[in-house]
Design an enzyme around this catalytic site. Sequence first.
Site, PDB file in Angstrom:
ATOM      1  N   ASP A 187       3.464   9.312  -0.487  1.00  0.00           N
ATOM      2  CA  ASP A 187       2.305   8.491  -0.147  1.00  0.00           C
ATOM      3  C   ASP A 187       2.095   7.460  -1.242  1.00  0.00           C
ATOM      4  O   ASP A 187       2.235   7.784  -2.420  1.00  0.00           O
ATOM      5  CB  ASP A 187       1.045   9.372  -0.034  1.00  0.00           C
ATOM      6  CG  ASP A 187       0.106   8.875   1.054  1.00  0.00           C
ATOM      7  OD1 ASP A 187       0.110   7.663   1.330  1.00  0.00           O
ATOM      8  OD2 ASP A 187      -0.633   9.700   1.618  1.00  0.00           O
TER       9      ASP A 187
ATOM     10  N   HIS B 217       0.825  -1.222   0.000  1.00  0.00           N
ATOM     11  CA  HIS B 217       0.000   0.000   0.000  1.00  0.00           C
ATOM     12  C   HIS B 217       0.851   1.260   0.000  1.00  0.00           C
ATOM     13  O   HIS B 217       0.341   2.345  -0.263  1.00  0.00           O
ATOM     14  CB  HIS B 217      -0.912   0.011   1.232  1.00  0.00           C
ATOM     15  CG  HIS B 217      -2.017  -1.004   1.128  1.00  0.00           C
ATOM     16  ND1 HIS B 217      -3.322  -0.664   0.882  1.00  0.00           N
ATOM     17  CD2 HIS B 217      -2.006  -2.359   1.204  1.00  0.00           C
ATOM     18  CE1 HIS B 217      -4.068  -1.748   0.824  1.00  0.00           C
ATOM     19  NE2 HIS B 217      -3.291  -2.798   1.024  1.00  0.00           N
TER      20      HIS B 217
HETATM   21  P1  ADP Z   1      -3.096   6.030   4.993  1.00  0.00           P
HETATM   22  O1  ADP Z   1      -3.429   4.671   4.517  1.00  0.00           O
HETATM   23  O2  ADP Z   1      -1.630   6.319   4.961  1.00  0.00           O
HETATM   24  O3  ADP Z   1      -3.656   6.372   6.327  1.00  0.00           O
HETATM   25  P2  ADP Z   1      -4.952   7.096   2.941  1.00  0.00           P
HETATM   26  O4  ADP Z   1      -5.277   8.517   2.606  1.00  0.00           O
HETATM   27  O5  ADP Z   1      -4.694   6.240   1.773  1.00  0.00           O
HETATM   28  O6  ADP Z   1      -3.750   7.111   3.979  1.00  0.00           O
HETATM   29  O7  ADP Z   1      -6.190   6.460   3.711  1.00  0.00           O
HETATM   30  C1  ADP Z   1      -6.735   7.031   4.850  1.00  0.00           C
HETATM   31  C2  ADP Z   1      -8.146   6.475   5.012  1.00  0.00           C
HETATM   32  O8  ADP Z   1      -8.533   6.611   6.372  1.00  0.00           O
HETATM   33  C3  ADP Z   1      -9.166   7.221   4.183  1.00  0.00           C
HETATM   34  O9  ADP Z   1     -10.148   6.348   3.717  1.00  0.00           O
HETATM   35  C4  ADP Z   1      -9.761   8.233   5.179  1.00  0.00           C
HETATM   36  O10 ADP Z   1     -11.070   8.630   4.882  1.00  0.00           O
HETATM   37  C5  ADP Z   1      -9.663   7.479   6.477  1.00  0.00           C
HETATM   38  N1  ADP Z   1      -9.413   8.414   7.593  1.00  0.00           N
HETATM   39  C6  ADP Z   1      -8.364   9.218   7.727  1.00  0.00           C
HETATM   40  N2  ADP Z   1      -8.499   9.999   8.840  1.00  0.00           N
HETATM   41  C7  ADP Z   1      -9.666   9.659   9.404  1.00  0.00           C
HETATM   42  C8  ADP Z   1     -10.384  10.098  10.550  1.00  0.00           C
HETATM   43  N3  ADP Z   1      -9.968  11.088  11.338  1.00  0.00           N
HETATM   44  N4  ADP Z   1     -11.548   9.512  10.815  1.00  0.00           N
HETATM   45  C9  ADP Z   1     -11.989   8.532  10.009  1.00  0.00           C
HETATM   46  N5  ADP Z   1     -11.381   8.077   8.909  1.00  0.00           N
HETATM   47  C10 ADP Z   1     -10.233   8.630   8.603  1.00  0.00           C
HETATM   48  O1  F6P Z   2      -2.050   2.215   4.559  1.00  0.00           O
HETATM   49  C1  F6P Z   2      -0.838   2.297   5.242  1.00  0.00           C
HETATM   50  C2  F6P Z   2      -0.934   1.739   6.646  1.00  0.00           C
HETATM   51  O2  F6P Z   2       0.334   1.609   7.124  1.00  0.00           O
HETATM   52  C3  F6P Z   2      -1.602   0.402   6.795  1.00  0.00           C
HETATM   53  O3  F6P Z   2      -0.785  -0.708   6.578  1.00  0.00           O
HETATM   54  C4  F6P Z   2      -2.047   0.509   8.203  1.00  0.00           C
HETATM   55  O4  F6P Z   2      -3.033  -0.402   8.577  1.00  0.00           O
HETATM   56  C5  F6P Z   2      -2.523   1.941   8.285  1.00  0.00           C
HETATM   57  O5  F6P Z   2      -1.614   2.640   7.505  1.00  0.00           O
HETATM   58  C6  F6P Z   2      -2.640   2.491   9.692  1.00  0.00           C
HETATM   59  O6  F6P Z   2      -1.465   2.266  10.425  1.00  0.00           O
HETATM   60  P1  F6P Z   2      -1.424   1.409  11.760  1.00  0.00           P
HETATM   61  O7  F6P Z   2      -2.030   0.070  11.452  1.00  0.00           O
HETATM   62  O8  F6P Z   2       0.018   1.338  12.127  1.00  0.00           O
HETATM   63  O9  F6P Z   2      -2.256   2.150  12.752  1.00  0.00           O
END
Ligand code: ADP
Ligand code: F6P
Length: 468
Positions: A362, A154
Amino acid sequence: MSRLVVVSNRVAPIKEGKVAAGGLAVGVYDALRSSGGIWFGWNGEVTATPTLSSETHGNITYATLGLTRRDYDNYYRGFSNATLWPIFHYRIDLSRYRREEYEGYRQVNHMLAEQLQPLLRPDDVIWVHDYHLIPFADECRRLGIRNRIGFFLHIPFPAPEILTAIPPHNELFKTLCSYDLVGFQTEVDRQAFEDYITREVRGLVGADGSMTAYGHNFRAKVYPIGVMPDEIQQTAASYKGRRNLIGRKASGEPCQTIISVDRLDYSKGLVERFNAYEELLNRFPEHRRNVQFVQIAPTSRSDVKTYQNIRQQLETQAGHINGRYAELDWMPLHYLNRSHERRILMGLFRNACIGLVTPLRDGMNLVAKEYVAAQNPDNPGVLVLSRFAGAARELNGALIVNPYDTAGMAEALDRALRMPLNERKERYESMMLPIRSADLASWRDNFLQDLRGPNTRTVRAEKIIRVV
Ligand code: ADP
Ligand code: F6P
């Protein structure tokens, strides 16, 4: 059709509707929901003796277990998040390596493969997710598991010059070659992996993504993760609650809103973003009182030192910006560390005139796609997007910025705040094309179709066309 078994470090909260911040949890849950199957992994708890427990909700069986304190420290907090995460995000400066943590990481992968084995049927396909589980297939093979096993990364795959900073990189990436299929978010990531395989390992690369290294034949391809645009559009449009939460000054006059939603992670570029917002207020005073910035950033990995540092830095910066610019009836920056229900987030996205998504690195960034999908097609907002997010490869209609360029980002915000409706609509429509065509279902279906397809472990040598 063969049953799907998903393996990831963290398994999303079991009850539907509960919040899971993180693209993996959101993407995997939605992908698994329609096909059904098993979701196997860590339940997020630290326990004295890990025991596997299963719960079935709808068509998904959640098979989860806790981790001992030692395993948590070495595998999760240590090698996964203090060594691999920073290196994969190009932050060698924030990375540290401890041999005992790497050994703990390998042991946990072995233990997880052992725990999964009794649950497996011979024709199950196993889909493993993310950097915590690179050696998982290798451990399965050692136990005699012969099922098809695919891996999806990812996060970004860095250039070999960065990757080789991991002391046991050879041993680690040898295990990655035990998968039948390895998936990446973008072509840049796949190319970096190919460079590593050809230059470091002297492996062979063939047509159709086939590769041979360390005596294994496997495939490596690109599968950009997507969202479910129709569902997001519906959720965002139907959200009625607390519309005035953002978008109004205390006096009741409308206020343009810039929104950002990220896990509180140094890879997300929050410090640089706060600087750019301050620069906007400073250089373009006409926006003062007419704009507000809402940053939602739930804390993440808060027992890792680098995450504690960034949190402190942001608190100072937020206080500084509000202290310098706030007025009795206007708060320029709303900085919230709580998670929010998905329908609230989608409603907030729809009401914000700018989605500001500026990671320093990212894999994809689902928030960028969610923000666009949530917009009102008749009056859409503008996405301001970092060139270093995987999503920038697809979303050409965004205003693309370099997060290291504070002045450039402030100018992009100013431009977005002034953008006329016809330009906003054109940009929105051009972004909705890839969001619709490469949605979450195609991510899942394309990966699983390739994983279930002809077995690459039997690819014949004459198909290999390039030798380095
Ligand atoms: P990462 O996987 O690194 O966290 P992404 O942007 O790909 O980053 O995915 C984040 C996901 O988590 C998105 O679907 C987003 O809507 C959700 N998310 C992020 N912050 C919050 C939050 N404060 N509350 C609920 N969902 C969240
Ligand atoms: O999408 C990236 C990622 O590292 C996932 O593998 C992971 O589940 C998510 O972010 C949140 O991180 P964590 O599981 O360490 O809270």
